[in-house]
Design an enzyme around this catalytic site. Structure first.
Site, short mmCIF file in Angstrom:
data_model
loop_
_atom_site.label_atom_id
_atom_site.label_comp_id
_atom_site.label_asym_id
_atom_site.label_seq_id
_atom_site.Cartn_x
_atom_site.Cartn_y
_atom_site.Cartn_z
N LEU A 1 0.86 5.15 -4.34
CA LEU A 1 1.20 5.82 -5.60
C LEU A 1 2.20 6.97 -5.43
CD1 LEU A 1 -2.40 5.73 -7.07
CD2 LEU A 1 -0.49 4.34 -7.84
N GLY B 1 1.14 -11.13 -13.29
CA GLY B 1 0.64 -11.71 -12.05
C GLY B 1 1.48 -12.89 -11.61
N ALA C 1 0.87 -1.17 0.00
CA ALA C 1 0.00 0.00 0.00
C ALA C 1 0.91 1.22 0.00
CB ALA C 1 -0.92 -0.01 1.22
N CYS D 1 -7.86 3.75 -9.70
CA CYS D 1 -7.87 4.91 -8.81
C CYS D 1 -9.30 5.38 -8.60
CB CYS D 1 -7.10 6.07 -9.43
SG CYS D 1 -5.39 5.71 -9.66
#
Lengths: 304, 273
Positions: A74, A244, A71, A131
């Site tokens: 950005l 991924g 987390a 976002c």
């Protein structure tokens, strides 16, 4: 015989299908000691916003079995500092640099797309639609087909360069999202961004991450990513870039079989900074050992 | 630099604390005190991420048989805190590790002859041994080592062998002064009239107290920080800490891995953290 590893994503020609994923490779320069950038297909830079962004408080990352949650929020230098401080390095490398970017309104997205369009060193654009839309109560652009299409259309109008849309997996139906983005003018789709997750510190009875939730990446998400790449690739005409949990050449080739034209290596670069190059070389060796002349013959070649 | 290292020795030096010696390329001998390495515990995907460890020591390993060739080594000192370090402690001589390093900034040695006050809490001593080894070449060095109990005060004999004057403090009084090591540090600064400079590594609370002591007494203070990090190269942005002027409006995050782990205490924000 040397297999032909080249692929095309929109108007972008890649020497091989291996790229690095946004947010895992800095602006390229950080890894130049460990990766010969001219041995990979392309690299994607850290997500850019109009203004610099500070990001989230710490802890920002935590390891989970077979993966990690992040987390970061950005954090990035912003488009102005990118042009001033990071673009000169891009000029020195003979490998396409793809700029990842995000905004909080369709106008912001369009402005960034337009400014990136003006930078000759930026070969293509990858738009992050995971976002919140501040104009529409914070709904995440990438979880609503109309919202996503409006962002993609705004970017499309602002750039002639190859426009890649990075899809969020945190949706009910990824095919619906993929088709909405294709319909709005995307040249390619990156599948997938991180899966929202959470870790808890039992003794402290608190979430581990300061942000409470974070994005799960790493080998733990590979089966989910493969499934989504397979679903999307069957449903759209534009190329799909598989992302991924790719840690090895065989992982990457599985994504190609599932329908990906190219792949991005993300968390693996944290574990092994030379991963992208090793994967590109390993893929070529795999093809050569089996007498397969062209990687393109494997795209979507899953049988049964 | 990325290299494969062969474990030469892996021993528990105190309950829960281990010291590991491994082979290293000659370039590792130039590691600066305060720098760190990222170790991949095994090639599987669990644990996935490398673990950061301060460089405890580097040098030439002399095998104990006639005619053997000496070869460069790297040592780390670590505490078993979870799965990764638990697996590390299970490894044996001749096992192979994948190592990245040396990474990050090192300590600034400061002027020769000046008294150097090294403060370590628990496993925070890890990067301070190499530092002491450097500093004793031209300066008087004093070590202030603290921990909860005597089991948390590590490798004092090694520091003493370097000629470092060692002071210890434990919270339970089982070794040295009873109480916090920062109290002992203040005692020394009182005695010398705040001479010298401080280099510290340890738990956040201790570093915060040391930074406050340095600021109040105008003694130059460097701290070595820890951070959760995935890459060690400034890419993941997981390990950031806040600069002194950081605020929500004017954010100032610094990467522990590339801008640190050693910082001047005065450039960091301590209140509220």
């Amino acid at each position: 015989m040397k297999p032909d590893m080249s692929v095309e994503i929109g108007s972008l020609k890649l020497r091989n299908p291996v790229m690095t994923a946004s947010g895992t490779f800095g602006y390229g320069e950080e890894f130049s000691q460990y990766v010969d950038l001219e041995k990979i297909g392309a690299f994607v830079t850290k997500g850019l916003s109009l203004k610099p962004r500070a990001g989230n408080p710490t802890p920002r990352i935590v390891e989970t079995p077979g993966g990690m949650l992040n987390a970061i929020g950005l954090q990035n230098v912003g488009i102005d500092a990118f042009i001033q401080k990071k673009v000169p390095f891009l000029r020195s490398v003979n490998t396409p640099a793809i700029a990842n970017f995000f905004g909080y309104t369709p106008d912001e997205y369009a402005e960034l797309a337009s400014r990136l369009d003006d930078i000759p060193e930026v070969a293509a654009l990858e738009v992050n639609i995971s976002c919140p839309n501040v104009k529409q109560g914070g709904i995440v652009f990438g979880t609503d087909p109309n919202c996503a299409a409006s962002v993609v259309a705004a970017c499309r109008a602002a750039t002639k360069k190859t426009l890649i849309v990075k899809l969020s997996p945190n949706v009910t139906d990824i095919v619906e999202m993929a088709q909405a983005c294709e319909g709005a003018g995307a040249d390619a789709l990156s599948v997938i961004n991180t899966l929202t997750g959470m870790a808890i510190d039992l003794e402290r009875r608190r979430p581990v991450l300061a942000n409470i939730t974070g994005g799960l990446s790493g080998p733990a998400i590979k089966p989910v990513a493969l499934r989504m790449v397979w679903q999307v690739a069957r449903a759209v005409k534009v190329p799909v870039i598989g992302i991924g949990g790719i840690m090895s050449a065989t992982d990457a080739l599985e994504f190609i079989l599932a329908g990906a034209t190219a792949v991005q290596v993300g968390t693996a670069s944290f574990v092994n900074p030379g991963a992208a190059q090793e994967i590109a070389e390993g893929m070529e060796q795999w093809l050569a050992a089996r007498g397969i002349a062209d990687i393109k013959s494997l795209i979507g070649a899953l049988e049964g | 630099m990325q290299f494969k290292a062969m474990i030469l020795d892996n021993a528990e030096v105190s309950p829960g604390y281990w010291r590991m010696r491994m082979t290293a390329p000659a370039e590792m001998l130039a590691a600066k005190p305060g720098q760190f390495v990222m170790v991949r515990v095994n090639p599987s995907i669990d644990p996935l991420i490398r673990r950061p460890f301060g460089v405890f020591d580097v040098g030439m390993h002399q095998p104990a048989y006639t005619g053997a060739v000496a070869q460069p080594y790297l040592e780390i000192l670590y505490r078993v805190v979870g799965k990764g370090t638990g697996m590390l402690s299970d490894l044996h001589e001749n096992d192979i590790l994948d190592v990245l390093g040396p990474l990050g900034s090192g300590f600034d040695n400061g002027p020769a002859g000046e008294e150097k006050l090294i403060v370590g809490g628990g496993v925070g001593l890890a990067p301070l041994y190499l530092l002491a080894k450097e500093l004793v070449k031209d300066s008087p060095v004093r070590l202030f080592a603290g921990g909860r109990s005597k089991d948390d005060v590590l490798c004092i004999t090694e520091f003493e062998r370097l000629g470092v004057e060692c002071y210890t403090a434990t919270e339970d009084g089982s070794l040295g002064e009873c109480g916090l090591v920062t109290k002992v540090l203040e005692g020394r600064l009182d005695a010398t009239g705040n001479k010298g400079q401080i280099c510290a590594c340890g738990p956040h609370g201790m570093l915060k107290a040391v930074a406050a002591i340095g600021a109040k007494r105008s003694v130059k203070t460097q701290v070595s920080l820890e951070g959760y990090m995935a890459c060690g190269m400034g890419a993941c942005l997981g390990c950031v800490c806040q600069g002194a002027e950081h605020s929500a409006e004017n954010p100032d995050y610094r990467c522990v891995c590339t801008e640190g782990p050693v910082f001047e205490a005065a450039v960091l924000k301590w209140e509220g953290n």
